[in-house]
Design a protein around this motif. Structure first.
Motif: not given
Length: 361
Positions: A184, A188, A202, A204, A207-208, A210-211, A324, A326-327, A329
């Protein structure tokens, strides 16, 4: 168990202390940094006062490199009836204790499989271990009373006891915890100097992946230094797959059409083995992984929206198995993915549409 001494008031030590204190155990706190012990005590984890006599249990929650010395001091001073540590490696500390000539009948190495990206007493929680595996590594020397006290601790923390050999544990966590942390971080690290335009893409997936790369580097350096051999073995296998994957991609990038089929087969092999491995990861409540249907809904980024959609799902009589978000952008909205049993998906979708939600395919 009536009394406990927790040495080390970081995330794990303070969380265990909070759980014990919540069950009526008199917990005493000790840390080389008095401010950390003070913060843990202020959160209700116990008292900074020295215990008047021997405690029923001594929990050593210090970095792996200091476990053996801290345990040896506590055992030598007769501070408890039972001693255990919660370090993320088990074989090394036990061998160090043997080399120090300690009586190991009163000691049990343990490892709660729980954590967070944040560290320290302020990140601690009494429910950190709830439902999580807690590894116990007893040997023939381990006194039965010590094992029973350790099981009582696990019960108070509402964790699930798992008995393993110490070295088998270290190989296992190298695979399922330590190597993923490094991988990870490596992924990242590619973002550190990436073009801003690329970073803005970027989603989801990244993000998963590299959390956990947000974790404390100093803490992880201590963990990896205590388990270098097993981690290196797993990374060597990953490196072999990476090398083969790079060769396949280079072949696909070349003008040699004859190599395309072999390269594609190599890539497919890696991807399919990934499918097989992922399918072995335990699902909800530790049971076999289940195949859920996903209902995707557009949701605004404003107070009450999550509560409203969960309430509407409840009105439909549907249990949300997983979720889940997903925001989007640059927009005050996102997509929420509701994972449900396949037979419930159509009914949930119909109810959500009726109540004004916008669904996405």
């Amino acid at each position: 168990m009536r009394t406990a001494l927790v040495i080390g008031t970081g995330l794990i030590g303070t969380s265990a202390a909070l759980a014990l204190a919540g069950r009526g155990v008199q917990v005493h706190l000790s840390d080389h940094d008095p401010d950390r012990a003070r913060m843990a005590a202020a959160r209700g984890a116990g008292t900074e006062a020295e215990p008047e006599g021997r405690c029923d249990l001594v929990v050593v929650a210090v970095p792996p490199a200091h476990v053996a010395a801290t345990l040896a001091d506590a055992i030598g001073a007769g501070r408890g009836r039972a001693y255990l540590d919660v370090a993320s490696v088990k074989g090394g500390p036990r061998r160090e204790l043997e080399a120090l000539g300690c009586d190991l009948s009163g000691y049990l190495g343990t490892h709660p499989m729980a954590g967070r990206e944040r560290s320290g007493p302020m990140a601690a929680s009494a429910d950190l271990f709830e439902g999580r595996p807690w590894v116990l590594t007893p040997t023939r020397e381990t006194d039965t009373e010590v094992l029973n006290i350790a099981l009582e601790l696990v019960s108070h923390c509402r964790a699930v006891p798992v008995v393993m050999d110490a070295d088998a544990h270290d190989r296992a966590v190298a695979l399922v915890s330590h190597t993923p942390q490094l991988v990870s971080s490596m992924v990242a690290a590619r973002l550190a100097e990436a073009d801003e335009t690329a970073v803005r893409l970027c989603g989801q997936g990244i993000r998963d992946v590299t959390r956990i790369a947000a974790s404390d580097p100093r803490m992880w350096l201590e963990i990896l230094a205590a388990n270098p051999g097993p981690v290196a073995d797993v990374l060597a296998a990953v490196a072999a797959d990476l090398e083969g994957t790079v060769r396949a991609l280079r072949a696909l990038d070349s003008a040699d059409g004859a190599a395309d089929e072999e390269a594609a087969a190599g890539l497919e092999d890696v991807l399919r083995r990934g499918n097989t491995g992922r399918a072995r990861v335990p699902g909800k409540h530790g049971s076999a992984p289940a195949a859920y249907e996903t209902v995707t809904v557009l949701i605004g980024d404003q107070p009450g929206e999550l509560a409203r959609i969960f309430a509407d799902a409840g009105r439909a009589g549907v249990n949300i198995e997983d979720v889940r978000i997903e925001h989007a952008t640059g927009r005050q909205s996102g997509l929420i993915q509701l994972m449900v049993e396949p037979k419930a998906a159509d009914g949930l979708a119909d109810t959500l549409r009726e109540r004004g939600w916008s669904l996405r395919q």
